[in-house]
Enzyme design. Structure first.
Site, PDB file in Angstrom:
ATOM      1  CE  LYS A  79      -3.852   2.078   2.630  1.00  0.00           C
ATOM      2  NZ  LYS A  79      -4.657   2.000   3.876  1.00  0.00           N
ATOM      3  CB  SER A 154      -8.115   3.792   2.963  1.00  0.00           C
ATOM      4  OG  SER A 154      -7.205   3.223   3.882  1.00  0.00           O
ATOM      5  CB  SER A 178      -8.176   0.936   5.930  1.00  0.00           C
ATOM      6  OG  SER A 178      -8.883   2.118   5.683  1.00  0.00           O
TER       7      SER A 178
HETATM    8  N1  GLN Z   1     -12.944   4.314   6.351  1.00  0.00           N
HETATM    9  C1  GLN Z   1     -12.365   4.808   7.563  1.00  0.00           C
HETATM   10  C2  GLN Z   1     -11.977   6.259   7.376  1.00  0.00           C
HETATM   11  O1  GLN Z   1     -12.344   6.807   6.414  1.00  0.00           O
HETATM   12  C3  GLN Z   1     -11.220   3.973   7.973  1.00  0.00           C
HETATM   13  C4  GLN Z   1     -10.028   4.222   7.167  1.00  0.00           C
HETATM   14  C5  GLN Z   1      -8.841   3.443   7.625  1.00  0.00           C
HETATM   15  O2  GLN Z   1      -8.970   2.454   8.346  1.00  0.00           O
HETATM   16  N2  GLN Z   1      -7.690   3.947   7.247  1.00  0.00           N
HETATM   17  O3  GLN Z   1     -11.324   6.855   8.187  1.00  0.00           O
END
Ligand code: GLN
Length: 490
Positions: A79, A154, A178
């Site tokens: 990532k 994400s 995420s």
């Molecule tokens: N979807 C969540 C956010 O927008 C979690 C994102 C993540 O775990 N990095 O913050």
């Protein structure tokens, strides 16, 4: 089966037996990347030349007959939130468009010690803020199971490339879901380890009290192999914990007899799609038929998890993102008239809409006069959420829930409504608050052909228990063997 479809543990046997070389394997995966990337768009950067050098180095070891680590020569995607020495690391943000880290994250050092082949860097929501990978400043990643849908986020790129066989496995990061949510939506295995299990050194910070790096893989065995490689105390991250790292492959035991599984009633409430609920209940019934006992439990503060998360995560983000000022590295606006204008223009041009929204939310929540009402209250709610779990783990060994209330949704469907997007994380944020380990495994499909994930949670540092339950489920079901039909020409 073509080599790019295989798991790391199957490939390790082939590499050891010299049925295949790491260079051939790497070429095979890149040929798959070339075929599927025009449709999936999971990678931001490909590092082919370096990858082939790394593969040759692994081959040299195999040829000498050395005892090679399990991940030697295995092509892995990373990532783009994880710093990779000499390889552009953008966090899918314009503000880091030209950032080439001068050092490797600790997880990268550890993976390179194993002799992995790094394929490239994967797409994500900008600064890991989002649940669909649509917040990338560069491209939209498509879910291999249905190209008109999102891969989750994400870490959407890392999940999608594994699902599309464009990587054997990958690393992502999980702050509020995420890793788990995109794993569920792409039909792969994804684990968020306990907070403190994996070093965050070199992970670009979003919300430091929640962020954790973890693996995506095609099966639970590969998940254990990746955990073996990346876990452990690191002097460069004071929040990494000095607890022994077991050999996680020892937990790959096909037996759940006597294990107590708690099913929290709050997770099967409003907003959960009926077919997802049915699929997850059927998966839990499989575990019950294999000898686990299942009981309903209550985690009464679940309903506060999202609101709490959207105070704490933006508050930490607003502080963490203050460093992008155009002075030391990253994007800088052109020809500013003075210093203040330089800061302002750099940040307004460099950050995307969602990142700006979070910085504003976080700055507000921390500002004088509001800090007690928002930030302090959120910290109290976080403690209550954690105590729910502490109490539950007095009674049960593992908690089972859906990973996401719905399968993959359509590209564009939730972008206009941030609240709707935030609700995608309703099942993953509670465990994040409590720092618990969580795994999402493929557990079936809804009628329209999209995968559903089963989330398993355990007490801090009880990853072994999660692996055992997940492995047992996998050994007795076929869901993880299904592949999306991308209908591409090689
Ligand atoms: N979807 C969540 C956010 O927008 C979690 C994102 C993540 O775990 N990095 O913050």
């Amino acid at each position: 089966m073509p080599h790019y479809e295989l798991t790391a543990h199957a490939l390790h046997e082939k590499l050891k037996a010299r049925d295949i070389t790491a260079v051939e394997l790497t070429e095979s995966v890149y040929s798959r990347v070339a075929a599927v990337e025009p449709h999936v768009k999971g990678y931001l950067t490909l590092t082919r030349e370096r990858a082939l050098q790394q593969a040759s180095a692994a081959d040299a070891g195999f040829q000498k007959g050395d005892e090679m680590p399990s991940l030697a020569g295995i092509p892995i995607a990373i990532k783009d939130v994880i710093c990779t020495k000499g390889v552009r690391t953008t966090c899918a943000s314009k503000i880091l468009s030209n950032f080439v880290p001068p050092y490797d994250a600790t997880v990268m050092e550890k993976l390179h010690q194993q002799g992995i082949v790094m394929l490239g860097k994967t797409n994500m929501d900008e600064f890991a803020m989002g649940s669909s990978t649509e917040n990338s400043a560069y491209q939209v990643t498509h879910n291999p199971w249905a190209l008109e849908t999102i891969p989750g986020g994400s870490s959407g790129g890392s999940a999608a490339v594994v699902a599309a066989d464009a990587a054997v496995c990958s690393l992502g990061s999980d702050t509020g879901g995420s890793i788990r949510q995109p794993a569920a939506l792409c039909g792969v295995v994804g684990m968020k380890p306990t907070y403190g299990r994996v070093s965050r050194y070199g992970l670009i910070a979003f919300a430091s009290s929640l962020d954790q790096i973890g693996p995506f893989s095609k099966d639970v065995t590969d998940c254990a192999l990746l955990l073996n490689a990346i876990c452990g105390r690191d002097a460069m991250d004071s929040t990494s914990v000095d607890v022994p790292v077991p050999d996680f492959t020892k937990s790959l035991i096909n037996d759940v007899k006597g294990l107590k599984i708690g099913v929290p009633k709050e997770y099967f409430a409003q907003g959960l799609e009926a077919e997802v609920s049915d699929t997850v209940h059927a998966a839990i019934a499989v575990l019950e038929s294999l000898g686990a006992s299942v009981e309903e439990i209550s985690l009464p503060h679940t309903e506060y998890a999202i609101a709490t998360y959207y105070i704490i995560a933006p508050a930490e983000a607003s502080a963490n993102l203050a460093r992008y000022d155009g002075v030391r590295y990253g994007y800088r606006t052109e020809n500013p008239s003075d210093l203040l204008t330089m800061y302002k223009k750099t940040r307004s041009e460099g950050f995307g809409q969602e990142v700006k929204r979070r910085i504003m939310l976080g700055t507000f929540a921390l500002s004088a006069g509001y800090q007690d009402a928002y930030y302090k209250k959120a910290q109290k709610a976080r403690t209550l959420i954690k105590s729910d779990f502490d109490a539950a783990f007095q009674e049960v060994d593992v908690i089972a829930t859906p990973t996401s209330p719905t399968p993959a949704f359509k590209i564009g469907e939730r972008t206009a409504d941030p609240l709707q997007m935030y609700l995608s994380d309703v099942m993953t944020t509670p465990a994040s608050h409590a720092g618990l380990p969580g795994i999402s495994i493929p557990c079936g499909f809804v009628k329209r052909g999209l995968p559903v994930g089963l989330q398993l949670l355990a007490a801090p540092f009880a990853e072994e228990r999660l692996l055992r339950v997940a492995y047992t489920f996998e050994q007795n079901t076929e869901h993880h063997r299904q592949k999306p039909n991308l209908r591409v020409e090689l």
